[in-house]
Scaffold this motif. Structure first.
Motif, PDB file in Angstrom:
ATOM      1  N   GLU A   1       0.673  -1.214  -0.237  1.00 58.01           N
ATOM      2  CA  GLU A   1      -0.185  -0.045  -0.099  1.00 58.01           C
ATOM      3  C   GLU A   1       0.950   1.291   0.116  1.00 58.01           C
ATOM      4  OE1 GLU A   1      -2.507  -0.429   3.332  1.00 58.01           O
ATOM      5  OE2 GLU A   1      -3.598  -2.320   2.431  1.00 58.01           O
ATOM      6  N   ALA A   2       1.900   1.389   0.638  1.00 54.95           N
ATOM      7  CA  ALA A   2       2.687   2.359   1.008  1.00 54.95           C
ATOM      8  C   ALA A   2       3.496   2.663  -0.584  1.00 54.95           C
ATOM      9  CB  ALA A   2       3.874   2.367   2.095  1.00 54.95           C
ATOM     10  N   SER A   3       3.914   1.683  -1.157  1.00 52.30           N
ATOM     11  CA  SER A   3       4.494   1.625  -2.228  1.00 52.30           C
ATOM     12  C   SER A   3       3.603   2.292  -3.281  1.00 52.30           C
ATOM     13  CB  SER A   3       5.181   0.322  -2.772  1.00 52.30           C
ATOM     14  OG  SER A   3       4.146  -0.432  -3.205  1.00 52.30           O
ATOM     15  N   GLU A   4       2.451   1.861  -3.343  1.00 51.73           N
ATOM     16  CA  GLU A   4       1.523   2.456  -4.471  1.00 51.73           C
ATOM     17  C   GLU A   4       1.411   4.133  -4.228  1.00 51.73           C
ATOM     18  OE1 GLU A   4      -1.178  -1.620  -5.237  1.00 51.73           O
ATOM     19  OE2 GLU A   4      -1.844  -0.084  -3.622  1.00 51.73           O
ATOM     20  N   ALA A   5       1.374   4.425  -2.782  1.00 55.33           N
ATOM     21  CA  ALA A   5       1.062   5.782  -2.596  1.00 55.33           C
ATOM     22  C   ALA A   5       2.400   6.552  -2.923  1.00 55.33           C
ATOM     23  CB  ALA A   5       0.970   6.074  -1.005  1.00 55.33           C
ATOM     24  N   GLU A   6       3.680   5.802  -3.174  1.00 52.84           N
ATOM     25  CA  GLU A   6       4.830   6.461  -3.941  1.00 52.84           C
ATOM     26  C   GLU A   6       4.994   6.392  -5.454  1.00 52.84           C
ATOM     27  OE1 GLU A   6       6.996   8.230  -2.155  1.00 52.84           O
ATOM     28  OE2 GLU A   6       5.973   8.135  -0.178  1.00 52.84           O
ATOM     29  N   GLY A   7       3.768   5.862  -5.901  1.00 56.21           N
ATOM     30  CA  GLY A   7       4.011   5.683  -7.323  1.00 56.21           C
ATOM     31  C   GLY A   7       4.427   4.378  -7.729  1.00 56.21           C
ATOM     32  N   ILE A   8       4.761   3.457  -6.908  1.00 53.85           N
ATOM     33  CA  ILE A   8       5.327   2.245  -7.440  1.00 53.85           C
ATOM     34  C   ILE A   8       4.151   1.248  -8.222  1.00 53.85           C
ATOM     35  CG2 ILE A   8       6.596   0.220  -6.812  1.00 53.85           C
ATOM     36  CD1 ILE A   8       8.434   2.602  -6.647  1.00 53.85           C
ATOM     37  N   TRP A   9       4.371   0.622  -9.221  1.00 52.15           N
ATOM     38  CA  TRP A   9       3.446  -0.186  -9.970  1.00 52.15           C
ATOM     39  C   TRP A   9       3.812  -1.581  -9.979  1.00 52.15           C
ATOM     40  CZ3 TRP A   9       5.440   3.690 -12.967  1.00 52.15           C
ATOM     41  CH2 TRP A   9       6.301   3.442 -13.835  1.00 52.15           C
ATOM     42  N   THR A  10       5.254  -1.850  -9.508  1.00 53.57           N
ATOM     43  CA  THR A  10       5.504  -3.334  -9.831  1.00 53.57           C
ATOM     44  C   THR A  10       6.546  -3.500  -8.467  1.00 53.57           C
ATOM     45  OG1 THR A  10       5.210  -3.589 -11.947  1.00 53.57           O
ATOM     46  CG2 THR A  10       6.826  -5.169 -10.963  1.00 53.57           C
ATOM     47  N   LEU A  11       6.556  -4.518  -7.648  1.00 51.65           N
ATOM     48  CA  LEU A  11       7.216  -4.868  -6.586  1.00 51.65           C
ATOM     49  C   LEU A  11       7.848  -6.176  -7.068  1.00 51.65           C
ATOM     50  CD1 LEU A  11       5.408  -3.991  -3.472  1.00 51.65           C
ATOM     51  CD2 LEU A  11       7.225  -2.836  -4.335  1.00 51.65           C
ATOM     52  N   VAL A  12       9.137  -6.126  -6.840  1.00 53.38           N
ATOM     53  CA  VAL A  12       9.639  -7.838  -7.365  1.00 53.38           C
ATOM     54  C   VAL A  12      10.542  -8.434  -6.119  1.00 53.38           C
ATOM     55  CG1 VAL A  12       9.971  -7.255  -9.612  1.00 53.38           C
ATOM     56  CG2 VAL A  12      11.886  -6.558  -8.302  1.00 53.38           C
ATOM     57  N   ALA A  13      10.714  -9.406  -5.811  1.00 49.17           N
ATOM     58  CA  ALA A  13      11.387 -10.022  -4.779  1.00 49.17           C
ATOM     59  C   ALA A  13      12.114 -11.268  -5.406  1.00 49.17           C
ATOM     60  CB  ALA A  13      10.405 -10.490  -3.743  1.00 49.17           C
ATOM     61  N   GLY A  14      13.306 -11.431  -4.720  1.00 52.32           N
ATOM     62  CA  GLY A  14      14.158 -12.525  -5.156  1.00 52.32           C
ATOM     63  C   GLY A  14      14.469 -13.397  -3.807  1.00 52.32           C
ATOM     64  N   ILE A  15      13.927 -14.433  -3.836  1.00 53.72           N
ATOM     65  CA  ILE A  15      13.848 -15.166  -2.549  1.00 53.72           C
ATOM     66  C   ILE A  15      14.610 -16.747  -2.844  1.00 53.72           C
ATOM     67  CG2 ILE A  15      12.336 -16.439  -0.774  1.00 53.72           C
ATOM     68  CD1 ILE A  15      10.283 -14.423  -1.924  1.00 53.72           C
ATOM     69  N   MET A  16      15.651 -17.120  -1.938  1.00 53.98           N
ATOM     70  CA  MET A  16      16.427 -18.186  -2.041  1.00 53.98           C
ATOM     71  C   MET A  16      14.975 -19.418  -1.939  1.00 53.98           C
ATOM     72  SD  MET A  16      19.807 -17.969   0.014  1.00 53.98           S
ATOM     73  CE  MET A  16      20.899 -16.642  -0.497  1.00 53.98           C
ATOM     74  N   ARG A  17      15.462 -20.254  -2.938  1.00 51.94           N
ATOM     75  CA  ARG A  17      14.441 -21.538  -3.344  1.00 51.94           C
ATOM     76  C   ARG A  17      14.118 -22.184  -1.897  1.00 51.94           C
ATOM     77  NH1 ARG A  17      13.012 -25.316  -7.682  1.00 51.94           N
ATOM     78  NH2 ARG A  17      14.320 -24.067  -9.055  1.00 51.94           N
TER      79      ARG A  17
ATOM     80  N   GLU B   1       6.816 -11.309  -8.420  1.00 47.98           N
ATOM     81  CA  GLU B   1       6.094  -9.983  -8.612  1.00 47.98           C
ATOM     82  C   GLU B   1       4.910  -9.815  -8.335  1.00 47.98           C
ATOM     83  OE1 GLU B   1       7.097  -8.471 -12.885  1.00 47.98           O
ATOM     84  OE2 GLU B   1       4.945  -8.822 -12.906  1.00 47.98           O
ATOM     85  N   ARG B   2       4.653  -8.592  -7.789  1.00 52.18           N
ATOM     86  CA  ARG B   2       3.231  -8.036  -7.585  1.00 52.18           C
ATOM     87  C   ARG B   2       3.163  -6.681  -8.139  1.00 52.18           C
ATOM     88  NH1 ARG B   2       0.662  -3.929  -4.978  1.00 52.18           N
ATOM     89  NH2 ARG B   2      -1.306  -4.304  -4.045  1.00 52.18           N
ATOM     90  N   ARG B   3       2.129  -6.741  -9.263  1.00 50.47           N
ATOM     91  CA  ARG B   3       1.545  -5.869 -10.165  1.00 50.47           C
ATOM     92  C   ARG B   3       0.457  -4.955  -9.347  1.00 50.47           C
ATOM     93  NH1 ARG B   3       1.455  -1.655 -13.068  1.00 50.47           N
ATOM     94  NH2 ARG B   3       1.509  -1.729 -15.045  1.00 50.47           N
ATOM     95  N   SER B   4       0.661  -3.707  -9.216  1.00 50.43           N
ATOM     96  CA  SER B   4      -0.523  -2.960  -8.466  1.00 50.43           C
ATOM     97  C   SER B   4      -1.601  -2.814  -9.509  1.00 50.43           C
ATOM     98  CB  SER B   4      -0.039  -1.417  -8.380  1.00 50.43           C
ATOM     99  OG  SER B   4      -1.169  -0.758  -7.955  1.00 50.43           O
ATOM    100  N   ASP B   5      -2.917  -2.988  -8.943  1.00 54.23           N
ATOM    101  CA  ASP B   5      -4.052  -2.658  -9.557  1.00 54.23           C
ATOM    102  C   ASP B   5      -4.621  -1.473  -9.573  1.00 54.23           C
ATOM    103  OD1 ASP B   5      -5.079  -2.947  -7.147  1.00 54.23           O
ATOM    104  OD2 ASP B   5      -6.462  -4.622  -7.378  1.00 54.23           O
ATOM    105  N   VAL B   6      -3.865  -0.489  -8.856  1.00 51.15           N
ATOM    106  CA  VAL B   6      -4.179   1.127  -8.813  1.00 51.15           C
ATOM    107  C   VAL B   6      -3.148   1.732  -9.404  1.00 51.15           C
ATOM    108  CG1 VAL B   6      -6.002   0.529  -6.727  1.00 51.15           C
ATOM    109  CG2 VAL B   6      -3.502   1.056  -6.433  1.00 51.15           C
ATOM    110  N   VAL B   7      -1.925   1.761  -9.312  1.00 53.83           N
ATOM    111  CA  VAL B   7      -1.046   2.510  -9.910  1.00 53.83           C
ATOM    112  C   VAL B   7      -0.452   1.901 -11.406  1.00 53.83           C
ATOM    113  CG1 VAL B   7       1.206   3.463  -9.645  1.00 53.83           C
ATOM    114  CG2 VAL B   7      -0.229   3.214  -7.670  1.00 53.83           C
ATOM    115  N   GLY B   8      -0.217   2.872 -12.315  1.00 53.25           N
ATOM    116  CA  GLY B   8       0.250   2.131 -13.636  1.00 53.25           C
ATOM    117  C   GLY B   8      -0.898   1.310 -14.396  1.00 53.25           C
ATOM    118  N   VAL B   9      -2.172   1.705 -14.413  1.00 49.57           N
ATOM    119  CA  VAL B   9      -3.150   0.702 -14.638  1.00 49.57           C
ATOM    120  C   VAL B   9      -3.369   1.365 -16.183  1.00 49.57           C
ATOM    121  CG1 VAL B   9      -3.814  -0.425 -12.730  1.00 49.57           C
ATOM    122  CG2 VAL B   9      -5.032   1.646 -13.427  1.00 49.57           C
ATOM    123  N   ASP B  10      -3.421   2.679 -16.603  1.00 47.17           N
ATOM    124  CA  ASP B  10      -3.797   3.318 -17.634  1.00 47.17           C
ATOM    125  C   ASP B  10      -3.157   2.801 -18.718  1.00 47.17           C
ATOM    126  OD1 ASP B  10      -1.090   4.180 -16.899  1.00 47.17           O
ATOM    127  OD2 ASP B  10      -1.525   6.236 -17.647  1.00 47.17           O
TER     128      ASP B  10
END
Length: 170
Positions: free
Chosen positions: A103-119, A161-170
């Protein structure tokens, strides 16, 4: 549930202590030692940065974002890092913190969060899935461990990856 608030420089000791706990597992990062606060701070976006506090006000988890590229087209894409204190795991801290960071990242205009996690970090992979991240695949043999129980072994990284459904949807 934990209280979520903005991270400040006063949290440095607790944040770095929790980071060390993650390093000690051998399944959280390729880093073998905790950096100093200045180095930690330098590679992260200034906002949002969050900490989770337990009932006693003690920091029990944290989450930060790092840029994925200096190219302006990637300005809305950030890599998330989240750590929960060993004693606070399994208590909903990670879910509360990760949801708040999304939620906070969307407020900052972030539309995609990525994460690299050890298997092998199945709990973190499950947490991210629960919070809307999808598994894109595995980066095979991405790095070789220099310490811990898997020292000398190549590690695969789950790329999520998590893609926002409120930021960068245009």
């Amino acid at each position: 549930m934990p209280n979520i608030r903005a991270m400040t420089d006063r949290d440095a000791g607790a944040v770095l202590d929790i980071y060390q706990q993650g390093i000690d597992t051998g399944h959280a990062t390729f880093e073998s030692t905790v950096p100093g606060w200045a180095d930690f701070d330098a590679g992260k976006l200034k906002a949002p940065r969050l900490v989770a506090e337990g009932a006693d006000g003690e920091v029990v988890g944290w989450a930060v974002l790092s840029p994925t590229s200096s190219r302006c087209v990637y300005g809305g894409v950030a890599e998330i890092t989240i750590y929960v204190a060993s004693a606070a795991q399994g208590q909903g801290v990670g879910r509360t913190l990760l949801t708040a960071m999304a939620e906070a990242s969307e407020a900052e205009g972030i539309w995609t969060l990525v994460a690299g996690i050890m298997r092998e970090n199945e709990a973190s992979i499950r947490l991210h899935r629960t919070c809307g991240f999808e598994l894109l695949g595995y980066r095979k043999r991405l790095g070789k461990m220099s310490y811990g129980p898997m020292q000398g072994q190549w590690r695969d990284i789950a790329w999520m990856e998590r893609r926002s459904d409120v930021v960068g949807v245009d």
